[in-house]
Design a protein around this motif. Structure first.
Motif, PDB file in Angstrom:
ATOM      1  N   LEU A   1       0.834  -1.198   0.000  1.00  0.00           N
ATOM      2  CA  LEU A   1       0.000   0.000   0.000  1.00  0.00           C
ATOM      3  C   LEU A   1       0.872   1.254   0.000  1.00  0.00           C
ATOM      4  N   ILE A   2       1.879   1.261   0.882  1.00  0.00           N
ATOM      5  CA  ILE A   2       2.768   2.417   0.961  1.00  0.00           C
ATOM      6  C   ILE A   2       3.436   2.655  -0.394  1.00  0.00           C
ATOM      7  N   HIS A   3       3.851   1.564  -0.996  1.00  0.00           N
ATOM      8  CA  HIS A   3       4.495   1.653  -2.301  1.00  0.00           C
ATOM      9  C   HIS A   3       3.531   2.218  -3.344  1.00  0.00           C
ATOM     10  N   ALA A   4       2.316   1.691  -3.354  1.00  0.00           N
ATOM     11  CA  ALA A   4       1.316   2.117  -4.344  1.00  0.00           C
ATOM     12  C   ALA A   4       0.967   3.591  -4.156  1.00  0.00           C
ATOM     13  N   LEU A   5       0.884   4.020  -2.892  1.00  0.00           N
ATOM     14  CA  LEU A   5       0.586   5.431  -2.627  1.00  0.00           C
ATOM     15  C   LEU A   5       1.722   6.307  -3.134  1.00  0.00           C
ATOM     16  N   ALA A   6       2.949   5.857  -2.892  1.00  0.00           N
ATOM     17  CA  ALA A   6       4.110   6.625  -3.329  1.00  0.00           C
ATOM     18  C   ALA A   6       4.096   6.780  -4.851  1.00  0.00           C
ATOM     19  N   GLU A   7       3.689   5.723  -5.537  1.00  0.00           N
ATOM     20  CA  GLU A   7       3.624   5.797  -7.001  1.00  0.00           C
ATOM     21  C   GLU A   7       2.625   6.843  -7.474  1.00  0.00           C
ATOM     22  N   GLN A   8       1.625   7.103  -6.630  1.00  0.00           N
ATOM     23  CA  GLN A   8       0.649   8.138  -6.974  1.00  0.00           C
ATOM     24  C   GLN A   8       1.118   9.514  -6.497  1.00  0.00           C
ATOM     25  N   GLY A   9       2.315   9.562  -5.987  1.00  0.00           N
ATOM     26  CA  GLY A   9       2.828  10.834  -5.494  1.00  0.00           C
ATOM     27  C   GLY A   9       2.367  11.149  -4.082  1.00  0.00           C
TER      28      GLY A   9
ATOM     29  N   VAL B   1       2.235  10.262   5.888  1.00  0.00           N
ATOM     30  CA  VAL B   1       1.654   8.925   5.845  1.00  0.00           C
ATOM     31  C   VAL B   1       2.009   8.245   7.157  1.00  0.00           C
ATOM     32  N   LEU B   2       0.991   7.949   7.963  1.00  0.00           N
ATOM     33  CA  LEU B   2       1.224   7.348   9.278  1.00  0.00           C
ATOM     34  C   LEU B   2       0.865   5.872   9.207  1.00  0.00           C
ATOM     35  N   GLY B   3       1.784   5.046   9.609  1.00  0.00           N
ATOM     36  CA  GLY B   3       1.502   3.620   9.611  1.00  0.00           C
ATOM     37  C   GLY B   3       2.183   2.954   8.434  1.00  0.00           C
ATOM     38  N   PRO B   4       1.787   1.747   8.113  1.00  0.00           N
ATOM     39  CA  PRO B   4       0.652   1.040   8.696  1.00  0.00           C
ATOM     40  C   PRO B   4       0.923   0.560  10.122  1.00  0.00           C
ATOM     41  N   VAL B   5      -0.109   0.655  10.939  1.00  0.00           N
ATOM     42  CA  VAL B   5      -0.033   0.161  12.314  1.00  0.00           C
ATOM     43  C   VAL B   5      -1.302  -0.636  12.605  1.00  0.00           C
ATOM     44  N   ALA B   6      -1.250  -1.415  13.673  1.00  0.00           N
ATOM     45  CA  ALA B   6      -2.456  -2.142  14.086  1.00  0.00           C
ATOM     46  C   ALA B   6      -3.502  -1.125  14.550  1.00  0.00           C
ATOM     47  N   SER B   7      -4.770  -1.360  14.218  1.00  0.00           N
ATOM     48  CA  SER B   7      -5.844  -0.483  14.683  1.00  0.00           C
ATOM     49  C   SER B   7      -5.961  -0.575  16.192  1.00  0.00           C
TER      50      SER B   7
ATOM     51  N   GLN C   1      -4.132  -0.242   9.893  1.00  0.00           N
ATOM     52  CA  GLN C   1      -4.604   0.971   9.260  1.00  0.00           C
ATOM     53  C   GLN C   1      -3.455   1.888   8.882  1.00  0.00           C
ATOM     54  N   CYS C   2      -3.750   2.736   7.933  1.00  0.00           N
ATOM     55  CA  CYS C   2      -2.779   3.667   7.419  1.00  0.00           C
ATOM     56  C   CYS C   2      -3.487   5.016   7.358  1.00  0.00           C
ATOM     57  N   MET C   3      -2.887   5.999   8.021  1.00  0.00           N
ATOM     58  CA  MET C   3      -3.547   7.303   8.056  1.00  0.00           C
ATOM     59  C   MET C   3      -2.799   8.305   7.183  1.00  0.00           C
ATOM     60  N   LEU C   4      -3.557   9.018   6.364  1.00  0.00           N
ATOM     61  CA  LEU C   4      -2.950  10.097   5.590  1.00  0.00           C
ATOM     62  C   LEU C   4      -3.388  11.414   6.205  1.00  0.00           C
TER      63      LEU C   4
END
Length: 842
Positions: free
Chosen positions: A761-769, A781-787, A799-802
């Motif tokens: 997910l982090i990688h995919a988000l980075a690809e979108q800038g 970009v915070l996480g991913p961490v356990a909810s 979860q991953c928080m933007l």
DNA sequence: CTCCTCTATCAA
DNA sequence: TGATAGAGGAGG
């Protein structure tokens, strides 16, 4: 003509319009907003028409035709279709779900597959079917068709035969699309068009006086009469009426009945009350805005008991007289009979009421009153923001800070945002009302005020015209005083640590205890609030420290004494109360923490004659029970109304002079940046239940955090001070309104899969800038961490928080990123969902 | 989501 | 050679 149709498949790959030819026979019936049945693959599906075109990009040979139109008139307006597509983009969800959430559940498609014997099937084939599997054949032949799925269920051994018959053409499959619910029908009696001859009447008078009575009754009542009503009114039998029908002197047929949840209830007409000068000023401003025909937004900030509802009522009245319609949103919890009554008594049958306690049929009929009928005012919970009006002039959101305006399932929309979108389309006015506005809302209003002030100081005329399509500024209207200048109740904060130190081990402080005793003596009433249901919050062994947890979720189980059970409040898991520790078999297992059930028990222990009504999810499950308890309390059949937050909102009882908050810390300790805000709001709201009439009120707040600013400021009724203090907290953590949030949650039974998903997910988000750009402060970009509840129903949750500020088109980028993960998610059955502007971090 | 097709793999 | 399971893609 070509129709663009969104089909009933809630998946990413199909979240786009498909083109269909409109057959000439249906040409007059298909419009944008129509619900249609269309062939899709080898199935027949429901779909929504979202657009019309003369030609299609598609190869015409590949186009299929619309099968049928499901409603006589389109259930959605073109505005709502547009809104649904906007929601799909904005909230990163299939537009289909957005469109569906606008309609009553009754219109959700029900699919059936039938096995049909073809009419032209020859005797020979029938004979051979009979021979091959007589039971199966008989079942189908009885009606000529039978439900395919139940055939497979009833004749599990015959599925191969069934398949072969269908291949041979001995059976045909027919698919149907229908509604969940039918329009309610009842037999009704209609007069005939032809006048009755005097001879026939004379003959009736002699031979059948009862039948003549029926005709008289029918003539006196204008229009058709229900058969059941006729029979009851005249004390006759159905045969009497049937006799007349046989003679052709009247007609009996099925008539459509509109269910009315408030049928038979008399609402006393009410009229405009005199407004205070503060109210009048607010009212005038809103009224002018409605008249202007442009989109406007207001925050009506008025202390509890300042008469916001009367302003709503009067502006709605003006809105109606301008030929426009109005929507009033109320939190589900305060959609009490009291609230409904105020609207019904002012607007009568012009009001449609929509809330979750109506049956599916009732909700459908109230909705139809808005779409096709007479209603011009819709009062309801969150989803009423979609009321299908076409001349909308006013949308009121009462208690705008309430979290119930945010839908927690997809589409995860906020009614406040949807309301603005609709207002922009209609040139309507949005009024947000609250005594304790959400921090984000108040910040937006203050910002506008400050801009205005700066502009006028600089001698400029403030800019009134906005680029169309952008959110209008939020203007602030303030009501500082209660009506009749009644004082706000006095609030005492009790430090429970102090109580314990001085030897009081009760759950009631001495102050609250004495307060209760005094009210009992004076025959006044009380409201007690505890934001936890059940009896205890956790079950722990005193020997080994074992805490009983849900086997499916990472959450401790709650003890429910009445049922003798321990329960999980997340997945509903239940087991019998343990007699010994499941860990070490010790008998020293104890119930800790306090729930509403335990408070009730303690009240009876200390005040044997006290009459308590407990209201929480456990006691208000049944339909109408909510109303029943409140009525009992109003009639002074009880001294104490004890409950969870459902007792904090919108209730108005004249004899309530004491409000007690058993533990103000329950919300405060939640791991959520809004916990202080929620605490302040809850305390202020519940305090507002006291002393609303002649008798002065007193409030006791028990807490272990008496110095916390949310408790202190609530006790001083000081919203501004709280706001200022909370804004500093938000700024230091860069929380809203200093940033915007998007939360991406994903779940799976195994943690390693989640860790990998997180990396991708982090990688995919980075690809979108979208990646960590701390330096420019654009996105974090915070996480991913356990909810914070790491496991629910056997699925671990990450979860991953933007956190972002001026980053444009975030929903679009998240969609692109998550779409690129699709293959992986599907392969591993990972569930992923996006929440824009999440209200709850859990 | 559900169905259909294509391909890899395995047993006879 | 045929059967079968699993992945991939289309659906108008």
């Amino acid at each position: 003509m070509i129709a663009n149709v969104i089909v009933d498949v809630p998946a990413k790959q199909t979240d786009r319009p498909f083109d269909y030819r409109i057959p000439p026979l249906l040409a007059d019936w298909v419009e944008v907003g129509s619900r249609v049945a269309v062939p899709f693959g080898n199935r027949l599906l429901q779909g929504f028409v979202v657009g019309m075109a003369d030609v299609s990009e598609m190869n015409p040979a590949k186009l299929k035709e619309i099968g049928s139109v499901l409603d006589p008139a389109p259930p959605l307006t073109s505005e709502l279709v547009k809104l649904g597509i906007w929601m799909g983009r904005e909230y990163v969800c299939p537009s289909l779900l957005a469109l569906q959430s606008m309609l009553p559940g009754a219109l959700k498609a029900k699919y059936k597959r039938l096995a049909v014997l073809p009419d032209e099937l020859d005797e020979d084939a029938r004979g051979r079917m009979q021979q091959e599997d007589s039971g199966l054949y008989a079942c189908i032949a009885r009606k000529g068709y039978y439900d395919l799925l139940s055939l497979i269920e009833q004749f599990p051994a015959s599925s191969a035969v069934l398949k072969r018959w269908m291949k041979l053409g001995w059976l045909e499959e027919q698919q149907t699309v229908s509604d969940r619910l039918r329009k309610k029908k009842q037999l009704a009696v209609y007069p005939t068009d032809v006048p009755l001859s005097p001879e026939a009447l004379a003959q009736l008078a002699r031979r059948a006086p009862r039948q003549l009575e029926v005709l008289d009754y029918l003539r006196d009542s204008s229009g058709p009469v229900l058969l059941s009503e006729l029979i009851a009114a005249l004390g006759i039998s159905a045969g009497t009426v049937k006799g007349l029908a046989d003679k052709g002197m009247l007609v009996i047929k099925q008539a459509e009945i509109w269910r009315d949840p408030y049928a038979g209830r008399q609402f006393k007409a009410s009229h405009r009350l005199q407004l205070t000068s503060e109210q009048q000023a607010a009212y005038d401003t809103i009224k002018h805005a409605v008249q202007s025909g442009d989109a406007h937004r207001f925050l009506l900030h008025g202390v509890t008991g300042s008469g916001k509802t009367e302003i709503y009522l009067q502006t709605i009245e003006d809105c109606l007289s301008m030929g426009k319609e109005a929507i009033v949103l109320v939190p589900e919890i305060s959609l009490t009979p009291q609230m409904v009554e105020r609207f019904k008594s002012r607007f009568g049958d012009l009001v449609a009421v929509l809330h979750s306690r109506l049956s599916q049929g009732e909700r459908y009929d109230e909705w139809r009153k808005i779409r096709y009928g007479t209603a011009q005012v819709a009062v309801g919970a969150r989803s009423a923001v979609f009321a299908p009006f076409t001349r909308l002039g006013l949308i009121i959101i009462d208690e705008e800070h309430e979290s119930s305006y945010k839908q927690e399932e997809s589409p995860k929309y906020h009614a406040r945002e949807v309301a603005v979108q609709r207002a922009l389309h209609h040139g309507a006015v949005v009024v947000l009302g609250s005594a304790t506005p959400s921090i984000e809302t108040y910040a937006a209003a203050l910002q506008h005020e400050q801009r205005e002030a700066a502009a006028s100081a600089a001698g400029e005329r403030s800019e009134r015209t906005l680029p169309s399509g952008s959110t209008p500024p939020l203007r602030l209207l303030t009501l500082k005083r209660r009506v009749m200048d009644r004082p706000l109740p006095q609030i005492h904060v009790v430090d429970m640590r102090e109580e314990l130190r001085e030897g009081n081990r009760m759950m009631f402080s001495r102050r609250l205890y004495e307060g209760i005793a005094k009210r009992l003596e004076r025959r006044e009433q009380m409201v007690l609030l505890l934001n936890r249901r059940g009896y205890s919050t956790f079950v722990m062994c005193r020997s080994c420290g074992y805490v009983v947890q849900c086997p499916h979720c990472d959450i401790s189980l709650t003890y429910h004494r009445r049922a003798g059970q321990i329960r999980c409040h997340y997945c509903g898991y239940t087991e019998k109360e343990p007699g010994e520790c499941p860990g070490c078999q010790s008998r020293h297992i104890r119930f800790f923490g306090t729930g509403t059930q335990k408070v009730e028990e303690e009240l009876y222990k200390h005040f044997p004659d006290i009459r308590v009504i407990r209201m929480d999810v456990d006691t208000t499950g049944e339909k109408g029970s909510h109303e029943k308890w409140l009525n009992l309390f109003r009639e002074k059949e009880a001294d104490v109304l004890l409950g969870t937050q459902m007792v904090a909102k919108g209730l108005d009882f004249p004899d309530v002079t004491l409000v007690g908050v058993i533990a103000a810390d329950t919300v405060l300790n939640l791991p959520d940046f809004r916990s202080a805000e929620k605490t302040f709001q809850l305390l202020t709201q519940v305090a507002g239940r006291a002393g609303r009439h002649e008798l002065p009120g007193e409030v006791v707040i028990q807490t272990y955090h008496p110095d916390h600013y949310s408790v202190e400021m609530a006790a001083k009724h000081d919203y501004s001070a709280f706001f200022a203090r909370e804004m500093r907290h938000r700024q230091s953590g860069l929380y809203p309104p200093y940033s915007r949030l998007a939360l991406i949650t994903f779940s799976h039974p195994d943690i390693p899969v989640l860790l990998q998903t997180g990396e991708r997910l982090i990688h995919a988000l980075a690809e979108q800038g979208v990646s960590e750009v701390r330096t420019s402060g654009r996105v974090e970009v915070l996480g991913p961490v356990a909810s914070s509840i790491p496991r629910i129903k056997d699925r671990y949750r990450f979860q991953c928080m933007l956190k972002y500020r001026h980053e444009p088109r975030i929903p679009e980028k998240i969609r692109a990123a998550t779409d690129s993960l699709d293959e992986w998610l599907k392969k591993h059955q990972v569930q992923l969902s996006t929440d824009m502007n999440p209200q709850v971090m859990l």
